[in-house]
Design an enzyme around this catalytic site. Structure first.
Site, mmCIF file in Angstrom:
data_model
loop_
_atom_site.group_PDB
_atom_site.id
_atom_site.type_symbol
_atom_site.label_atom_id
_atom_site.label_comp_id
_atom_site.label_asym_id
_atom_site.label_seq_id
_atom_site.Cartn_x
_atom_site.Cartn_y
_atom_site.Cartn_z
ATOM 1 N N ASP A 330 15.165 -0.672 16.290
ATOM 2 C CA ASP A 330 15.959 -1.604 15.511
ATOM 3 C C ASP A 330 15.595 -3.149 15.025
ATOM 4 O OD1 ASP A 330 18.960 -2.209 15.318
ATOM 5 O OD2 ASP A 330 18.798 -3.805 16.753
ATOM 6 N N GLU A 359 13.697 -0.192 11.365
ATOM 7 C CA GLU A 359 14.871 -0.457 10.538
ATOM 8 C C GLU A 359 14.309 -1.708 9.798
ATOM 9 O OE1 GLU A 359 19.301 -2.027 10.740
ATOM 10 O OE2 GLU A 359 17.690 -2.622 12.350
#
Ligand code: CA
Length: 616
Positions: A330, A359
Site C-alpha cells: 500500500d 501501489e
C-alpha cells in the site's frame, strides 16, 4: 507510631526488592517475530521483546545454535530489541532467552527456529488477479462477526461498518473465482484492525503479527493459502508500511519519541510526484513522506533502523509463515524511498521468485515508472519492485470509451499511454485495472453502458500488463467513489445467508449480469491459453476514425484486437495498413463470437471490440 512506620517502610523495601516480585514486574507480553527460520539466506535477525521494564534487564542466551550479537534499549524501558546470529542453520531448534538483573533471572522466554520451505511463486502477465475486499465478499462464518475484545460491532446496515465477510467466505467461493478465469487472489489487508470505526477495510493495522479475528486466525489464513494453492490460485497479501492504526499497541505505549513521524495535524500532501521531481522542495518531500495519511493512521518513521527492520522482518515472516506468493504494498511512495528499496532488496534476497507490487497511485507515467526496478527514468534509485499499479492507464480507460476521437481524447488516450512505455523497465509487469477498492466502479464510469463495459473488459484482458479485476465488476456492480467508499465496496450479492440474490450462480444472476460475467469469463479463460497475449509483444497503429487496432504477437502467433469507439456507426477497416504484422496470416478466428472472420477487411459494429486470433 514511629516504630510502625519504620516497620512498614522496611516491609515495603523488602517486598519491593524481593526477586519474586521483581520477576512479576517483568512479565513478557509480546515477542516478535513469533518465530524465525534457521535456514533463511541471511543468518541474522532481530527479536522484539515487550514487557514491563524489560529494557532495564540484561538479556542472556546460552545456546550453541545462536548467539546474541547485541541488544538495543529504547527510551521506553518496556521494549528491548535483540540482534541474533544463527550459528546452526541446518536444524530446527529452540533457545531460551533470560532477562537478568545481577544473577537473578527476572523473566525468560523460549524462542523457536524452524526450517523454512519457500514456496512463493510470484505472479506475471500470465496471471489474472481478482481483488477481494474480504469484509464485503462473503460471510462464511457468522460466529466471528463480533468476537470478544473487538471494538467495532458488526453492522451490515452501515456502509462504513464491519459487515462480517471473512476468509471462510472467500474460500467458499474459490470455484466462482476460478470459473471466471482468475489465477491469483489479492485480498485487501487481513491483519488485525481493532479500531473503533472504519475497521472493515484493513488499512489500519493494530497488530502486525495477527490476522483480524473477524477474517480468521493466523492458522486459518495459512490453511486458506494452502487451499488456494491446491486449487491453482496464487495469493497476494496486502501490506502497509507507511502507517498503522491509532489503536495499535505501540501507539498506546510509544517505544520512542521518533517511532512515528510528527503528529496527526501534519498531514501528507499526497503528491507522490515530489519523490522523483528534480525541482521538488525539501519541505514538500518532507510533507509527502512524514505527513500522516489520515489522523487515525500514525505515520511510521522508517529512518529509525529499528522501525525499518521491524517492518521488513514482518513481511518476511508472513511470506514464510503463510506461504504467500506476492505482496501488494500500500502507499508505496509515502514511506522513505531508501527504506522501501531496502525492503525490496531483502525480500528478493530471501525469495528470488517473489513478486513485489507497489501501489503507485500517480497520475503520470514517468512518476509511476520511477518506482519500477530497472526503469530508465529512476536514475540511481532501485526500488526492487518488479510491478507497479498502472494508474495512468486506468485514467485513460476510465474516460476513453466515453469520448469521441480528438487529438488527445477518446482512443488516443490509450494510444498515448502505451506510447510512453519506454519509460518503464517492462510495462508488461504493470498491474492494469478498470477499477479497484478506491475508485469508481467501472460500470459506473462508463455510464452503465454494457457495450462500453465490454470494450473495457476486452481491452483489459488483451493489452500488455497483468490484468486485475475488482470483485463484482464482473456482475456490473455500480458505485460512485465520491458518495463514500462504502458505495464502491458493497457486499457481493449472495455472500450472506438470506441475501435476496445469489450472484455466485448463473441462475441467481440477472440476464445483464450473466451477459457481463460470461463475456469476461470467455475472454479470461481463452487468455490463459494465448501466448501472444500473456507473453508476447505489442504493436499498435495510430487510432483513426474512432477505431484502434493493436496486435499481441510472438514469433509464431498473433492476436489482432480491434476497437470501434464510434457511438452510432459500424466501421469497415481495410487491413493493408497492418501488412508488416499480418504478413503470412490468411484467416482469423474471433474469440468473442467464436466465428471465422475475413481478415482482408474487418467489419466491426459501433461501440465494440473484436479479438481475432490470426491463422496462417
Ligand atoms: Ca464472519
Amino acid at each position: 507510631m514511629k516504630k510502625i512506620t519504620v516497620f512498614l517502610s522496611l516491609l515495603i523495601f523488602l517486598l519491593a526488592t524481593s526477586p519474586t516480585l521483581l520477576a512479576q514486574k517483568t512479565n513478557i507480553s509480546r515477542v516478535e517475530p513469533l518465530n524465525w527460520w534457521a535456514n533463511m539466506n541471511s543468518d541474522e535477525f532481530q527479536i522484539l521483546v515487550y514487557g514491563n521494564n524489560i529494557g532495564l534487564t540484561k538479556p542472556v542466551i546460552n545456546s550453541k545454535k545462536v548467539s546474541l550479537l547485541r541488544s538495543h534499549q529504547l527510551e521506553n524501558p518496556n521494549y528491548i530489541f535483540l540482534d541474533i546470529k544463527i550459528i546452526d542453520r541446518e536444524v530446527a531448534s529452540s533457545f531460551k532467552i533470560e532477562f537478568k538483573k545481577g544473577s537473578k533471572t527476572l523473566a525468560q522466554t523460549t524462542y523457536n527456529l524452524e526450517l523454512r520451505k519457500p514456496q512463493a511463486r510470484g505472479f506475471s502477465s500470465k496471471d489474472l488477479i481478482y481483488l477481494v475486499m474480504p469484509d464485503r465478499f462473503s460471510n462464511g462464518d457468522p460466529s466471528n462477526d463480533t468476537p470478544a475484545g473487538i471494538l467495532e460491532k458488526a453492522d451490515r446496515n452501515n456502509p462504513n461498518g464491519k459487515h462480517g465477510g471473512d476468509l471462510k467466505g472467500v474460500e467458499n467461493h474459490l470455484d466462482y473465482i476460478k470459473e471466471l478465469g482468475a489465477t491469483a487472489l489479492w485480498l485487501n489487508p487481513i491483519l488485525e484492525n481493532n479500531m473503533p470505526d472504519y475497521s472493515y477495510h484493513g488499512y489500519s493495522i493494530t497488530d502486525f503479527y495477527k490476522t483480524d479475528p473477524r477474517s480468521g486466525t493466523n492458522k486459518s489464513y495459512k490453511k486458506f493459502v494452502q487451499t488456494c494453492h491446491k486449487q491453482g490460485l496464487k495469493v497476494i497479501q496486502d501490506m502497509i508500511f507507511n502507517h498503522c492504526g491509532s489503536a495499535h499497541w505501540m501507539v498506546k505505549d510509544l517505544p520512542s519519541k521518533d517511532w512515528f513521524n510528527s503528529n496527526p495535524d501534519f498531514r501528507s500532501n499526497f503528491r507522490g510526484s515530489v519523490i522523483a521531481d528534480p525541482h521538488a522542495s525539501k519541505s514538500d518531500q518532507k510533507q509527502m513522506t512524514e505527513g500522516w495519511f489520515v489522523a487515525t493512521m500514525p505515520d511510521f518513521n522508517q529512518r529509525n533502523p529499528l522501525v525499518a527492520n521491524y517492518l521488513i522482518q514482518n513481511s518476511l515472516w508472513w511470506i514464510e509463515y503463510a506461504g504467500i506468493d506476492a505482496i501488494r504494498m500500500d502507499t508505496q511512495p509515502y514511506p522513505f524511498k531508501e527504506f522501501m528499496a531496502d525492503w525490496g532488496e531483502r525480500v528478493m534476497f530471501e525469495y528470488p521468485n517473489f513478486t513485489l507490487l507497489g501501489e503507485t497511485w500517480l497520475q503520470k507515467t514517468a512518476f509511476t515508472a520511477y518506482f519500477q526496478s530497472g526503469s530508465p527514468v529512476s536514475g540511481d534509485y532501485d526500488s526492487h519492485l518488479q510491478s507497479t499499479t498502472d494508474f495512468p492507464l486506468y485514467y485513460a480507460t476510465k474516460s476513453a470509451f466515453n469520448e469521441d476521437e480528438g487529438w488527445t481524447s477518446g482512443l488516443l488516450k490509450l494510444y498515448y499511454t502505451f506510447a510512453e512505455d519506454f519509460l518503464y523497465n517492462d510495462a508488461n509487469n504493470n498491474v492494469i485495472f478498470l477499477d479497484n477498492h478506491d475508485l469508481d466502479r467501472f460500470y459506473t464510469s462508463v455510464g452503465e453502458d454494457i457495450n462500453k463495459y465490454k470494450m473495457g473488459v476486452g481491452f483489459l484482458l488483451t493489452t500488455r500488463g497483468i490484468p486485475m479485476v475488482y470483485y463484482a465488476t464482473e456482475i456490473l456492480m455500480p458505485g460512485h467513489e465520491h458518495k463514500g467508499h462504502g458505495h464502491i465496496r458493497k457486499d457481493f450479492p449472495g455472500g450472506w445467508a438470506g441475501d435476496k440474490q445469489n450472484a455466485f450462480t448463473k441462475s441467481g444472476r440477472t440476464k445483464a449480469q450473466n451477459e457481463a460475467f460470461d463475456f469476461m469469463k470467455k475472454i479470461a479463460n481463452w487468455r490463459k491459453t494465448s501466448k501472444p497475449v500473456t507473453e508476447g509483444k505489442m504493436m499498435h497503429f495510430l487510432p483513426e476514425n474512432n477505431t484502434y487496432v493493436y496486435f499481441r504477437y510472438t514469433k509464431n502467433e498473433s492476436v489482432m484486437v480491434v476497437l470501434n469507439n464510434h457511438n452510432t456507426d459500424s466501421r469497415t477497416i481495410k487491413t493493408d495498413r497492418f501488412n508488416e504484422i499480418m504478413k503470412g496470416y490468411s484467416a482469423g478466428f474471433e474469440i468473442i463470437s467464436g466465428k471465422k472472420v475475413d481478415i482482408s477487411e474487418i467489419k466491426i459494429p459501433k461501440k465494440s471490440i473484436m479479438i481475432i486470433e490470426l491463422k496462417k
